[in-house]
Design an enzyme around this catalytic site. Structure first.
Site, PDB file in Angstrom:
ATOM      1  N   LYS A  53     -13.272   3.721  20.415  1.00 18.87           N
ATOM      2  CA  LYS A  53     -13.371   4.552  21.608  1.00 18.87           C
ATOM      3  C   LYS A  53     -14.830   4.696  22.048  1.00 18.87           C
ATOM      4  CE  LYS A  53     -10.931   8.466  21.642  1.00 18.87           C
ATOM      5  NZ  LYS A  53      -9.918   8.611  22.718  1.00 18.87           N
TER       6      LYS A  53
ATOM      7  N   ARG B 142     -13.293  14.259  20.050  1.00 18.95           N
ATOM      8  CA  ARG B 142     -12.205  13.366  19.624  1.00 18.95           C
ATOM      9  C   ARG B 142     -12.672  12.423  18.523  1.00 18.95           C
ATOM     10  NH1 ARG B 142      -8.752  12.355  24.815  1.00 18.95           N
ATOM     11  NH2 ARG B 142     -10.134  13.203  26.377  1.00 18.95           N
TER      12      ARG B 142
ATOM     13  N   GLY C 296      -2.822   9.122  17.064  1.00 20.99           N
ATOM     14  CA  GLY C 296      -2.194  10.376  16.669  1.00 20.99           C
ATOM     15  C   GLY C 296      -2.440  10.797  15.245  1.00 20.99           C
TER      16      GLY C 296
ATOM     17  N   MET D 268      -5.455  11.407  13.748  1.00 17.59           N
ATOM     18  CA  MET D 268      -6.563  12.333  13.506  1.00 17.59           C
ATOM     19  C   MET D 268      -6.640  13.352  14.633  1.00 17.59           C
ATOM     20  SD  MET D 268      -9.287   9.749  11.810  1.00 17.59           S
ATOM     21  CE  MET D 268      -9.102   8.609  13.150  1.00 17.59           C
TER      22      MET D 268
ATOM     23  N   ARG E 123      -9.320  -0.035  26.147  1.00 18.67           N
ATOM     24  CA  ARG E 123      -9.207  -0.799  24.902  1.00 18.67           C
ATOM     25  C   ARG E 123      -8.265  -1.981  25.135  1.00 18.67           C
ATOM     26  NH1 ARG E 123      -5.700   3.874  21.810  1.00 18.67           N
ATOM     27  NH2 ARG E 123      -4.002   3.876  23.316  1.00 18.67           N
TER      28      ARG E 123
ATOM     29  N   HIS F   1      19.296 -13.789  -2.938  1.00 17.39           N
ATOM     30  CA  HIS F   1      20.121 -14.884  -2.426  1.00 17.39           C
ATOM     31  C   HIS F   1      20.421 -14.701  -0.940  1.00 17.39           C
ATOM     32  CE1 HIS F   1      24.017 -16.879  -1.580  1.00 17.39           C
ATOM     33  NE2 HIS F   1      23.456 -17.855  -2.279  1.00 17.39           N
TER      34      HIS F   1
ATOM     35  N   SER G 275       4.262 -29.095  -5.853  1.00 17.93           N
ATOM     36  CA  SER G 275       4.698 -28.169  -4.819  1.00 17.93           C
ATOM     37  C   SER G 275       4.772 -26.798  -5.475  1.00 17.93           C
ATOM     38  CB  SER G 275       6.058 -28.587  -4.280  1.00 17.93           C
ATOM     39  OG  SER G 275       6.496 -27.644  -3.328  1.00 17.93           O
TER      40      SER G 275
ATOM     41  N   CYS H 223       6.260 -24.425  -1.312  1.00 14.73           N
ATOM     42  CA  CYS H 223       7.609 -24.347  -0.765  1.00 14.73           C
ATOM     43  C   CYS H 223       8.249 -23.001  -1.064  1.00 14.73           C
ATOM     44  CB  CYS H 223       8.471 -25.483  -1.302  1.00 14.73           C
ATOM     45  SG  CYS H 223       8.698 -25.416  -3.080  1.00 14.73           S
TER      46      CYS H 223
ATOM     47  N   TYR I 280       0.130 -29.155   2.850  1.00 14.74           N
ATOM     48  CA  TYR I 280       1.171 -28.655   3.747  1.00 14.74           C
ATOM     49  C   TYR I 280       1.756 -27.362   3.214  1.00 14.74           C
ATOM     50  CZ  TYR I 280       4.620 -30.352   0.389  1.00 14.74           C
ATOM     51  OH  TYR I 280       5.351 -30.538  -0.750  1.00 14.74           O
TER      52      TYR I 280
END
Lengths: 929, 929
Positions: free
Chosen positions: A35, A104, A113, A115, A372, A488, A809, A876, A896
């Site tokens: 701010k 503020r 909201g 603080m 902002r 699962h 992998s 993977c 990858y």
């Protein structure tokens, strides 16, 4: 950098913003908070901002340590205050042209909201009278005063605001009585409607001020502070203290904001949108934050304070004529609107992003109070980024970096309409993204049946097992009472692209009665009430980055839609990223979805999923209960053609792209019958008695199946299983290659290896079968032989394993389970407590624990490539689709990542961001503190 | 060193031993093998050894690579052979004074019976006739010839020796017939007794030779080689090939002998103990290998071959008059005996150890054929070492290094008499050492009842649980059908010092019928027969370093006995070792046993074992099923005084020695009721219904309890449990200290930590309780706060954990489970296959896997001490009592190891050896190849 800020601190705790130039600018975010930095920046851009000053975040930290405002700060504040007074021509703490200020908080990251804020500071009896007189608006002056007293008392003095609200209600009641309204019939909400704030007279407010001051004096046994300076020191202290209030700490924990950041404190001259009819207040976005469309978008209210727009007590109007018609700011206060447009365009060009701005008009003069970077939906995020490239505002690299990868989920899946009314039943873990609505079914068979009738279905189970896959596929969504993010249900749902909520522990399922009883908890943890849902009842599941929610009935939804902006952004991403993106897919159909999303190969084909199909499970069971190798081989021979056909389809689909196939991994008991009918069928197939089968089945029970007889261990005891699988793979590959469908290079992967010896033994099996198949088929093809790295020992001995393995992998799911000694199926009991107490920042099954598990992965990469330079490395596990984890994988040089089909775009974008960020880091050196 | 031997190889493949001096000596073990090196050494000492030569182990390796005898070797052999001929004045392959030779393998380490040997080589029809004539003993000559043909055909030509044995039996039958014996009544064994080898005439043997040669010719379609040189090349090749026969490979795997060692091949002039009545053969030990007593000990046979002494076809006589009376060699051939005594004394002095020697007397002349360090019992090993120090033969360091630590088990536990007849029923894992005999009981209660009647009991269970502890204590031994070396039964048995066999998978228990059915398997894996044992039947358990065996009935036993030699050796060990030895003990009584064995503290007190006591389990259950913290605290308050009393007793017993106390570790469901009676009791105690309790109990079920809600995770969700335990510890410590029983420094240990945050949270609990207790008690005492390192992540992040932990104790059991992803309870299904195929050299739960798990431990040590220099490090897993693991722990600088009470002496000795060996290594530098 750290040294630099320290030096600054020595000299300067207080940064002024106002004429002729602000002390700070938008680059000083960490010192001035978002701010404060933006107020300074706007000031420097010549935008009308009420002047003020910012006490730095470092003052906050010193305040926390010393438990008081540091000595030299007060003098700096006094100086800045004097400069403010001079600039606005008003006087703080004096009745002649009194200056009121807001105090503020404003941290480096937005913590909305969390603080404290105090408005209208600088009033006392004498000054309020003067203000009433000066403005000729006693109602305004006393309203400001009573609000200040309530706010200050609550925040600084610890007298709860409830007392003041009660007093206000009492006053409303008196006014209503005066008006002859039937009081007893009004509940508090109706009372507020009957006697709104503006229905109170100035005298009423004066009376309220009196009573409020009395409350404070009674509670504290001393009067409310009347010295504006004393008020100011109190307010500044309270703002700094609010950095460490419970909700701020909790918010920081959830959002991974370091405690050491601290908050800045902004003291600014008040301007009032509620001073007169030519005053107003509003909030705007420079573009539409929902769609990203280049369309100025905002709301305003005449004669109102900022909080009125947000609080919803009055319905605000649109700012533009196009959207708001005659009530638009554009119509009502056209000059101010034009000025606002000029300013927002200037700001957007300056900040090169979509902004969220707050303004106040005081007696026809426009002031900007905040600006902002604006929050936005995933869809808007994509469109904004792409369009700003086309507008020449940002580069393609910046566009790619601007879209948070997880937000792509919104485009890839349907979502519940955020504005639709809905009744929340329960929460659960967000296992499969999107939203789904349907009728509840409590068994896979029932789900399939209902779906066959054309109904949309939600499959509801305690937990799912491989037996349920047909029901999961037939359903729109899946809801389980147990299990975690890699259970699962969760894993399968992501692969088949279903919305799925798991671990919905408030739900208790009775399969016999076909009901789900949902406990609704009160805040103190007691069950407030229970809702009983039965088969066929409609529910809606919603999974987004906030979590998983179950709603009652059918909630309206938005559809999945990617579109041209998405495609363009993804193409840019592809040009930037270093890592390849593969997918975890077991079937040609899944592979097709993933390729459509841009997958460049299969990183994990779990062969066991092929065995869970209805026509194969019986054969698997025959194999498992077999007593001898010969009997097992009979059953395996029946499985061979089925599995070979799967691979043929998969290789054709992938058309020459690499395919990594993991040989059988789960413990065999996962395939065993679970009910009497299945036992009976198996008895018939094998000629054994049910009793005998049950005994054999019991014998396979394990204490800790996760650490049991599975993976390569199956091949050591039953080498014929892997032999059959390798034959199926290579016969399929030879067949496809002979058909001229391109070169097929299967990557055969051994799961759960801990030692190089296991790999040696399995390699012999593979080489023997390969020689046989190549001879039979008259073709020879290349294949790779490699291993999962999913046990700590495998990572520690990776140099040794790489002697046999041509690729690694990383199975980071199991590596997390073993590295942490943490069963993903059981962690639900305590992992929430771990997250709540900040022990783990994020569920380690969702985002890789880089410090522990990541260290193992990195070690294995280094050791593996030491033995076999340039060896292919990939991941993977579920982490292959998680943005933060992908950054890590890019950093340690994996070739990858592989993820479920619907995560492929997210992985593509994350990988691109990783490459761009690491390039940026290399350019900027190690300047980061 | 490697280069040096290579150079030697270039020059020399063949080492002659004989006049005037051998080419080699005993230091050249790795090149010449044990046998060859010692033959050379004896030659150099002037001891009569038939001359010969040794082909080196490197020739073996080249032979294996090239699949033939390397070119330059034959010439060297010819040369050596000529030298032999000259030295003994006989001619190889010539009928005039023919020279016969033996061809034997001889590796660096003894591999008895694993590789091939050929005797009497150099015979053909012409030469055998000449030999018969020369010796005037055709029986001798043809016996030698027929033996040679059978041996050579079997080993070199691949014609199985069975054919020749069959032919010999046939001949016996003919002779028996001739003698008029009733053949049909004789089984083969009786036939051999009726017609022993010496009952065959020279003519019979001549006939046997003829038939044998015919067999070979018929099988191979070519005649038996008659050229002695050809015979020699064949025999040498066969010896080298036998290095890679299946049984040699299997033996090497089991004994961790590298394949790369190879075997040497010794060719030596034959001498014959069966040539005449003034010939003889024998085997001696320079001291008694059973007791270690300094007493010459040996057996001999006149007119016999070496194999006759070993084979048991004739009963040998003792060599000394004292033991053998009139049949003694000392009496019968006193000159040879005196010469033998002179030689053995010379050898013992030279080798400075007890030796095993083989001799042959040929026509009154003594020859030594072999000498090597003799095998011995554990008891003998201790006595020998200690007495040789007293005799000035070896140093104390050498004595300490000479006793294999695991052999101390023999002295610490009873053992079955090795000579007693016994019927083996089944084998199992050797979980608790010693031997025990008793009546079978199938439940803990029954075991306790029977023990109460004064019976000795063997508790027989599928597996044990904490509920069974009273029965285990009441029993002499414990036998389970399931579980591994670190299962509950195994761990508890070692702590309480009971003989225990686990994982006896051939046994099937029926609790209802109170029977154990033991399947006895045939070699092909089929069940040959079953034995059904019932309650009260007597069995004997025997556990030694060969494994665990269950015998039918009561087998005679020897008692445990340590004695003065043991004490003296242990005292020397204590002066050498660097590491401290602690014990794992949960009770004062266990601690006492361990202290008597020399423990210097408690490394692991498992507090949960205190809760399994009969008076506490109900209170634990109340706590577990409690719904709220308040209810839990009520139950905990009842446990507090009980637990405090335990600690008071423990601290008093330990009298100021350090005590590490691990807070509650196992998952709570381990404490839950297991039968209806227990549920009913709990329902009464809590006022809840049984149904409700069962539901709560079911809710606690876990898929993988090993990776579940246990250890520090319990404290994160229920901090009040650890708070109670810390209070009990500190109140007890303050109390004992106030009584003036010495300074108590408790070490409070957190189990299963993975993150420093867990340690932070628990430290706050500990500090809060400590402040309270110290204030209440008016005492302040030092305590240490530390953690187990038993998860890979903890090891990887040890630098971070050391910020809070003042000490680490490695829980290598769990670290092995998680590092390998291997459940100790389930590994029994495949670990045997892993050991058989050489994937694991030793069960990783018994001997630390240094490459993988050891790397984690070492990493954690380095990281921990980087954060906290000099921090205390120890190990409390089962590996703390395993010699090989202790060597590793010493090497990485642990301060102590902790093991079960009965392993303490083994740990003391192992630790001393580790220190001495590492000092030795430092002295000798890195000369080892």
């Amino acid at each position: 950098m750290l040294v630099l800020t320290k030096e600054k601190t020595m000299n300067k705790d207080c940064y002024y913003f106002g004429a002729p130039q602000a002390d700070g600018d938008s680059s000083m975010n960490s010192l001035l908070g978002g701010k404060g930095a933006n107020l300074a920046e706007m000031t420097n851009l010549g935008i009308p901002v009420p002047p003020g000053f910012t006490l730095t975040t470092e003052v906050c930290l010193r305040y926390t340590q010393e438990a008081k405002l540091p000595d030299n700060v007060k003098a700096q504040v006094e100086q800045a205050l004097a400069r403010m007074e001079k600039e606005v021509g008003r006087n703080f703490g004096k009745p002649s042209a009194p200056l009121l200020v807001s105090v503020r908080s404003g941290a480096r990251a937005s913590m909305p909201g969390m603080m404290d804020t105090i408005l209208n500071l600088g009033l006392n009896e004498e000054i309020v009278q003067a203000l009433a007189k000066e403005t000729n608006n006693p109602h305004f002056a006393y309203d400001a005063y009573r609000r200040f007293i309530a706010m200050y008392s609550d925040v600084v003095l610890g007298v709860s605001k409830e007392h003041f609200e009660k007093e206000l209600d009492e006053l409303r009641r008196e006014v209503a009585k005066r008006k002859g309204l039937a009081l007893e019939k009004l509940n508090p909400e109706e009372l507020k409607q009957a006697v709104p704030d503006n229905a109170l007279s100035a005298e009423d407010l004066k009376e309220l001020v009196k009573r409020s001051l009395a409350i404070v004096e009674q509670k504290l046994q001393k009067p409310f502070p009347t010295d504006p300076k004393e008020q100011l020191w109190g307010a500044i202290g309270a703002v700094f203290e609010s950095w460490n209030n419970d909700r701020a700490i909790a918010y920081r924990r959830m959002n991974q904001i370091p405690d050491e950041w601290g908050t800045a404190c902004n003291v600014q001259a008040m301007v009032f949108g509620n001073l007169s009819d030519d005053s107003a207040t509003g909030v705007c976005f420079t573009r539409d934050p929902r769609t990203g469309e280049r369309e100025f978008f905002g709301e305003w209210l005449p004669n109102a304070q900022g909080e009125d727009v947000v609080a919803g007590t009055r319905t605000p109007f649109n700012v533009t004529k196009k959207a708001g018609g005659d009530d638009a700011l554009e119509v009502k206060m056209s000059e101010c609107y034009e000025e606002l447009v000029r300013i927002y365009q200037l700001l957007e060009k300056h900040y090169r992003d979509m902004l969220d701005i707050e303004f106040t008009i005081q007696r026809g003069k426009l002031y900007l109070l905040q600006c902002r970077v604006g929050g936005r939906s995933g869809r808007a995020s994509v469109r904004l980024a792409v369009e700003m490239v086309h507008e020449g505002l940002i580069s393609k690299q910046e566009a790619v970096l601007r879209v948070p990868p997880h937000k792509l989920d919104e485009l890839l899946h349907p979502a519940v309409n955020p504005d639709a009314p809905k009744t929340l039943l329960a929460k659960g873990l967000p296992a499969g993204p999107g939203a789904a609505c349907g009728h509840m079914a409590f068994s896979a068979d029932e789900a399939a049946r209902m779906a066959g009738e054309g109904k949309s279905v939600i499959l509801v189970r305690r937990e799912t097992s491989p037996e349920d896959i047909h029901g999961m596929k037939a359903s729109n969504g899946i809801l389980t009472a147990r299990g975690g993010m890699t259970s699962h249900a969760a894993v399968v749902a992501r692969v088949i692209g279903k919305c799925c909520i798991v671990g919905c522990s408030a739900m208790d399922i009775d399969y016999a009665k076909k009901t789900a009883t949902i406990s609704i908890y009160a805040k103190d943890g007691h069950v407030e009430k229970t809702v009983v849902l039965k088969e066929g009842d409609e529910v809606t599941l919603s999974v987004d980055d906030k979590g998983g929610a179950v709603y009652l009935g059918k909630v309206p939804m938005t559809n999945a839609q990617t579109g041209a902006h998405f495609e363009e952004l993804m193409q840019w991403a592809d040009t930037f990223r270093r890592m390849r993106i593969r997918t975890n897919a077991d079937k040609a159909s899944e592979a097709k979805v993933a390729m459509d999303f841009g997958a460049e190969g299969i990183g994990l084909c779990r062969t066991e999923h092929m065995f869970f199909e209805e026509d194969r499970v019986p054969l698997m069971r025959e194999m498992i209960v077999a007593d001898t190798q010969a009997e097992r081989e009979v059953a395996l021979a029946k499985l061979l053609p089925l599995q070979r056909a799967d691979f043929v389809a998969l290789f054709k689909q992938m058309a020459g792209l690499p395919v990594t196939i993991r040989l059988l991994d789960p413990p065999l008991h996962e395939f065993l019958p679970t009910d009497e009918a299945q036992f009976a069928a198996l008895a018939k197939a094998t000629g054994l008695t049910v009793a005998d089968l049950k005994r054999r089945s019991d014998e396979r029970h394990e204490q800790n199946p996760m650490l049991g007889h599975r993976g390569v261990r199956l091949a050591i005891t039953y080498p014929e299983i892997y032999a059959m699988q390798v034959r199926a793979i290579l016969e399929a590959a030879c067949g496809v290659q002979k058909e001229g469908k391109g070169k097929v290079v299967p990557e055969i992967m051994i799961p759960l290896a801990a030692t190089v010896q296991e790999l040696e033994i399995c390699k012999k099996i593979v080489e023997k079968i390969a020689a046989e198949v190549f001879a039979e088929q008259g073709v020879k093809l290349d294949y790779l032989y490699g291993t999962m790295i999913e046990l700590p020992r495998a990572a520690l001995c990776a140099d040794s394993l790489a002697k046999e393995a041509e690729f690694f992998s990383f199975g980071t799911n199991d590596l997390t389970q073993t590295g942490w000694g943490l069963s993903r199926d059981d962690a639900g009991r305590f992992l929430p407590a771990y997250e709540a107490s900040g022990i783990v920042k994020k569920d380690p099954f969702q985002t890789l624990d880089t410090e522990g598990v990541g260290a193992l992965v990195e070690m294995a990469c280094l050791k593996g490539r030491k033995t076999r330079p340039g060896m292919k490395l990939g991941v993977c596990g579920e982490h292959g689709g998680d943005p933060a984890s992908i950054f890590f994988f890019d950093g340690i040089g994996l070739d990858y990542v592989s993820c479920s089909p619907f995560r492929v775009p997210i992985a593509r974008l994350s990988a691109a961001q990783a490459t761009l960020k690491s390039a940026g880091k290399q350019r900027s050196g190690s300047s980061e503190v």
